[in-house]
Scaffold this motif. Structure first.
Motif, short mmCIF file in Angstrom:
data_model
loop_
_atom_site.label_atom_id
_atom_site.label_comp_id
_atom_site.label_asym_id
_atom_site.label_seq_id
_atom_site.Cartn_x
_atom_site.Cartn_y
_atom_site.Cartn_z
N ILE A 589 0.50 1.72 7.83
CA ILE A 589 -0.37 1.51 9.00
C ILE A 589 0.37 2.07 10.19
N THR A 590 -0.24 3.04 10.88
CA THR A 590 0.40 3.71 12.02
C THR A 590 -0.37 3.43 13.30
N ASP A 591 0.25 3.94 14.41
CA ASP A 591 -0.36 3.87 15.75
C ASP A 591 -0.67 2.43 16.17
N LEU A 592 0.24 1.53 15.83
CA LEU A 592 0.07 0.15 16.25
C LEU A 592 0.34 0.03 17.75
N SER A 593 -0.34 -0.84 18.41
CA SER A 593 -0.22 -1.03 19.87
C SER A 593 0.91 -1.98 20.16
N CYS A 594 1.61 -1.68 21.32
CA CYS A 594 2.68 -2.57 21.74
C CYS A 594 2.10 -3.90 22.19
N GLY A 595 2.91 -4.94 22.11
CA GLY A 595 2.51 -6.26 22.62
C GLY A 595 1.36 -6.87 21.86
N SER A 596 1.14 -6.55 20.60
CA SER A 596 0.01 -7.05 19.83
C SER A 596 0.49 -7.80 18.60
N THR A 597 -0.39 -8.73 18.17
CA THR A 597 -0.15 -9.45 16.92
C THR A 597 -1.23 -9.03 15.94
N TYR A 598 -0.86 -8.57 14.77
CA TYR A 598 -1.79 -8.07 13.77
C TYR A 598 -1.80 -8.99 12.56
N GLU A 599 -3.08 -9.23 12.07
CA GLU A 599 -3.25 -9.94 10.81
C GLU A 599 -3.50 -8.88 9.74
N VAL A 600 -2.64 -8.85 8.76
CA VAL A 600 -2.66 -7.79 7.75
C VAL A 600 -3.11 -8.40 6.42
N SER A 601 -4.15 -7.79 5.80
CA SER A 601 -4.63 -8.24 4.49
C SER A 601 -5.05 -7.02 3.68
N VAL A 602 -5.16 -7.24 2.34
CA VAL A 602 -5.49 -6.16 1.42
C VAL A 602 -6.70 -6.59 0.61
N GLU A 603 -7.66 -5.67 0.42
CA GLU A 603 -8.87 -5.95 -0.35
C GLU A 603 -9.08 -4.85 -1.38
N ALA A 604 -9.43 -5.29 -2.61
CA ALA A 604 -9.69 -4.34 -3.69
C ALA A 604 -11.19 -4.12 -3.81
N THR A 605 -11.61 -2.89 -4.16
CA THR A 605 -13.02 -2.55 -4.28
C THR A 605 -13.24 -1.73 -5.53
N SER A 606 -14.35 -2.08 -6.25
CA SER A 606 -14.74 -1.29 -7.42
C SER A 606 -16.25 -1.16 -7.39
N THR A 607 -16.85 -0.60 -8.44
CA THR A 607 -18.31 -0.46 -8.49
C THR A 607 -19.00 -1.82 -8.55
N ALA A 608 -18.26 -2.86 -8.94
CA ALA A 608 -18.84 -4.20 -8.99
C ALA A 608 -18.83 -4.88 -7.64
#
Length: 813
Positions: A589-608
């Motif tokens: 993950i690039t180009d993050l802004s200074c002075g910020s708090t980020y919530e990071v999560s991962v999601e999987a996707t398929s045809t279902a």
């Protein structure tokens, strides 16, 4: 003067006490005699009565001392007299009293005529007499009857007498004094009493009249006429006590008059009676069925009799013990049931009695509903409905209603009906029977469902990693659906009446075989329906880790446990969002802004579909540096440093650094004061921004130069020709200087070139106090504002400047 005989009544009274008043009154009067009464007068030896008529002496009488009542007789009748009574003592008159009275009238002439006005009334005629107030007629008979009747004029009626009775009648005249003697009597006889009639109507064209025998009657005469008609319909003589009138109009009112004849051939008193004939028999009776809500009745109507006297009430009766009454031309018999046979008659009644009943009307009500309904599926898609026949039914109509659809009808005279019945259809089946009275009530309703069909348009979609949403079009005839999802040995069931099912608790990233089985209570479940295969959504990524590369880039990694899926990493910040996608197990993950708090999560996707997002990890970037920072010099040794908002920063450390030293402040505010600043010095300006979690950003800004140093040793003294000179120590600075002298009435200033250390003011006004300031000028030519001022008093010596007195220093305002 005619001599009158004087009759003296002597009354002996007991001795009474003497009284002062002397009074006289009339005791009685007849047509020839008046009797007086007076009070005893004390000392009287006699009493004298003098009678005068129109001031003419008529009579004179004397009475003894003990007499208090006397009569004067032989007076003419019906004459007004003045009676004077004198109390005497010898020849001396003690007291006088008088009274007026007339004599009663003379005897009347006999009554002229006596006529019978009725069985209880006689009418008499007589001659009238002047001076009479009224008359009294005396009535007597041989049975001891005696009555006196007052009359004011002739003729006069004498009422309340007995019928067919002979009376003796005499008359007396009456005035204010009294009544005359009775006249010579005459006789009169009342006529026979009226017959007391009783009547009834035996039919609508006849009336029977009867009466009790009248004493002394030898014959009776009767007449009859219709009400409101002056024409008699006949006169009838009879010696019997009853008579029947026939040939009369139905429902009409008649007046019947009757009187009796006596032996002398005199007509007796009459009486009459009103009697109505019975109404006509109702005709044209008609019967029909009417409904009042769900209650059935028989409406019976007939032709009304338009020419009838008085109110008519009609009575309608059925041989099944139903009846109704009305005054109109129709009436409803209720409640009636199906399959009944009624014999109905209508009778009209008035005050005379009921008419003959109408001709019987036989009416059969609507048939009863058929029973024992049964349905047989004779072949695929065809059904036969059967029922039992009912009495009095001419035809039948089968109602075949599909649930929520239209109604199909089948008309027949038999007891069965065949129709097309496809699978999966629910039917509501009923049969109505008909005859001339209408249809039968709603009877048995047969609910029948044919074999249920398989659902159509089945759709299976993944709602989440462990849930499948299955929907389909409702199947005709199905009341319950069983949905199965099978994988290896795992089977998950769902039973519901709705055409939708949600199967949860499934394994993620798994292929399931899904089938919808429709069922009903009659035909059971259809197990031959088609199955559908559907994958569940991918499993949720696990073990998410963050590895920052620099202040604006981080590497996200996770554990991939799906068969085939793409992954999307989302970093949601306060004001922005960053994503990266891959089919591997890490992503930057690039180009993050200074002075910020980020919530990071991962999601999987398929045809279902998508998986559930992974558990979140939080990333805080370094705080931002303030965009603007300014340094303002407050005094020669103090500056004020202020800066704009810095996102993500909680604490600030500002630093001014030079070769002569440095200043520093540590604060949460957006400004701070720094001391120990050296004049005419260049400073380097830096700042350190610190976040809540201690992350730091180093910020550098444009350098700061302190202001030139203020002059020292400033003095003011006078010179020749009314001038003043300001002097200060030379600083060797390359800045120009400005000297200002401000008084209450005049101001003076001058500018000194670099290296100069004095400035002269000419034509200065003496006698004033002056504020003197010497300050350097900046490179831009502005005056340094915080140099101190000094106060001097300039005295006068004549018109010239005298002594210059130093008054002290003042700080900068």
């Amino acid at each position: 003067m005619k001599w009158l005989e004087i009759f003296v009544l002597l009354g002996m009274c007991s001795q009474a006490a003497a009284q002062s008043d002397f009074k006289v009154s009339v005791f009685s009067a007849t047509s020839k005699t008046v009797t007086l009464r007076w009070t005893r007068y004390s000392g009287a030896t006699s009493y004298q009565i003098t009678v005068k008529s129109q001031s003419e002496l008529v009579a004179f009488a004397t009475f003894g001392p003990n007499t208090v009542m006397g009569s004067v007789t032989s007076l003419p009748p019906n004459v007004m007299y003045n009676f004077v009574v004198e109390a005497m003592s010898g020849s001396q008159k003690l007291s006088t009293a008088s009274v007026e009275s007339s004599t009663a009238p003379d005897m009347m002439e006999p009554i002229l005529t006596v006529k019978s006005l009725g069985s209880t009334t006689l009418t008499v005629e007589f001659n009238l007499r002047n001076g009479v107030s009224h008359y009294i007629i005396r009535v007597e008979n041989s049975n001891g009857f005696f009555r006196e009747v007052a009359a004011s004029s002739s003729p006069a009626e004498i009422e309340s007498l007995a019928p067919y009775t002979e009376y003796s009648l005499s008359i007396m005249a009456v005035n204010t004094a009294g009544r005359s003697q009775p006249s010579i009597p005459v006789t009169g006889k009342t006529v026979l009493a009226p017959p007391q009639l009783a009547s009834s109507s035996t039919s609508n064209s006849s009336i029977v009249v009867s009466w009790d025998p009248v004493a002394h009657a030898v014959q009776y005469t009767l007449s009859i006429c219709k009400l409101d008609s002056n024409t008699s319909m006949g006169v009838y003589n009879t010696s019997n006590t009853s008579l029947t009138f026939s040939g009369l109009d139905a429902g009409s009112l008649y007046v019947i008059t009757c009187f009796a004849w006596d032996l002398e051939g005199r007509k007796g008193d009459s009486s009459n009676i009103k009697q109505a004939t019975r109404p006509r028999t109702p005709a044209s009776v008609n019967v029909s069925v009417v409904m009042n809500g769900s209650v059935a009745g028989l409406l019976v109507s007939w032709e009304p009799d338009q020419e009838v006297y008085g109110p008519i009430e009609y009575n309608v009766m059925s041989d099944l013990n139903l009846m109704c009454k009305t005054t109109s031309s129709s009436c409803t018999l209720s409640v009636v049931g199906c399959g009944e046979v009624h014999t109905i008659q209508v009778t009209a009644s008035n005050e005379a009695g009921p008419s003959y009943p109408s001709s019987p009307a036989v009416f059969i009500t609507f048939p009863c509903p058929p029973e024992s309904l049964a349905l047989v599926e004779s072949s695929e898609g065809n059904c036969t409905l059967t029922w039992k026949t009912v009495a009095h039914a001419d035809s039948y109509m089968a109602l075949i209603e599909t649930a929520g659809s239209s109604v199909e009808t089948c008309n027949t005279t038999s007891n069965n009906c065949t129709f097309h019945c496809p699978c999966g259809q629910t039917y509501l089946l009923s049969v109505l029977a008909f005859n001339h009275a209408g249809s039968s009530p709603q009877g048995q309703v047969l609910n029948y469902t044919t074999l249920v069909c398989c659902p159509e348009d089945v759709s299976v979609s993944a709602v989440s990693t462990d849930t499948l949403d299955i929907r389909w079009m409702p199947s005709r005839g199905a009341v319950l659906y069983e949905t199965r999802a099978a994988h290896s040995s795992e089977v998950i069931l769902c039973n519901d009446t709705a055409p939708v099912c949600v199967l949860s608790g499934l394994s993620c990233d798994t292929a399931y075989s899904v089938v919808v089985i429709p069922c009903n209570d009659v035909s059971g479940c259809n197990l031959a329906c088609k199955a559908h295969t559907k994958d569940t959504a991918p499993c949720m990524p696990n073990n998410v880790m963050l590895n920052p590369k620099n202040s604006s880039c981080v590497t996200v990694s996770w554990t991939a446990n799906n068969r085939a899926a793409n992954y999307t990493v989302s970093a949601n910040g306060d004001d922005d969002k960053h994503i990266c996608s891959t089919n591997k197990s890490s992503c930057d993950i690039t180009d993050l802004s200074c002075g910020s708090t980020y919530e990071v999560s991962v999601e999987a996707t398929s045809t279902a579909g998508p998986s559930l997002p992974s558990y979140s990890e939080f990333l805080e970037t370094e705080p931002c540096c303030p965009v603007n920072l300014t340094v303002d010099q407050v005094t020669q040794a103090i500056t004020n440093v202020s800066w704009s908002h810095a996102k993500g920063a909680r604490l600030f450390i500002a630093t001014l650094t030079s070769s002569r030293g440095h200043a520093r402040c540590h604060t949460q505010d957006s400004h701070c004061l720094m001391g120990c600043i050296t004049c005419s010095t260049n400073y380097t300006v830096t700042m350190e921004a610190i976040s809540h979690n201690g992350r730091r950003s180093n910020c550098t800004y444009q350098g700061f130069s302190s202001s030139p140093c203020c002059q020292s040793g400033v003095k003011l003294y006078s010179t020749s020709s009314n001038s003043l000179r300001v002097y200060w120590r030379s600083t060797g600075s390359n800045h120009s200087s400005i000297a200002e002298m401000v008084g209450s009435n005049s101001n003076y200033n001058c500018t000194a070139a670099p290296g100069d250390n004095s400035c002269d003011f000419g034509s200065v006004r003496c006698g004033d106090v002056y504020h003197v300031v010497v300050a350097p000028l900046t490179q831009e030519g502005s005056k340094v504002q915080f140099c101190p001022e000094r106060l001097y008093s300039v005295t006068c010596l004549g018109d010239n400047i005298g002594t210059v007195i130093y008054r002290g220093k003042r700080s900068v305002d």
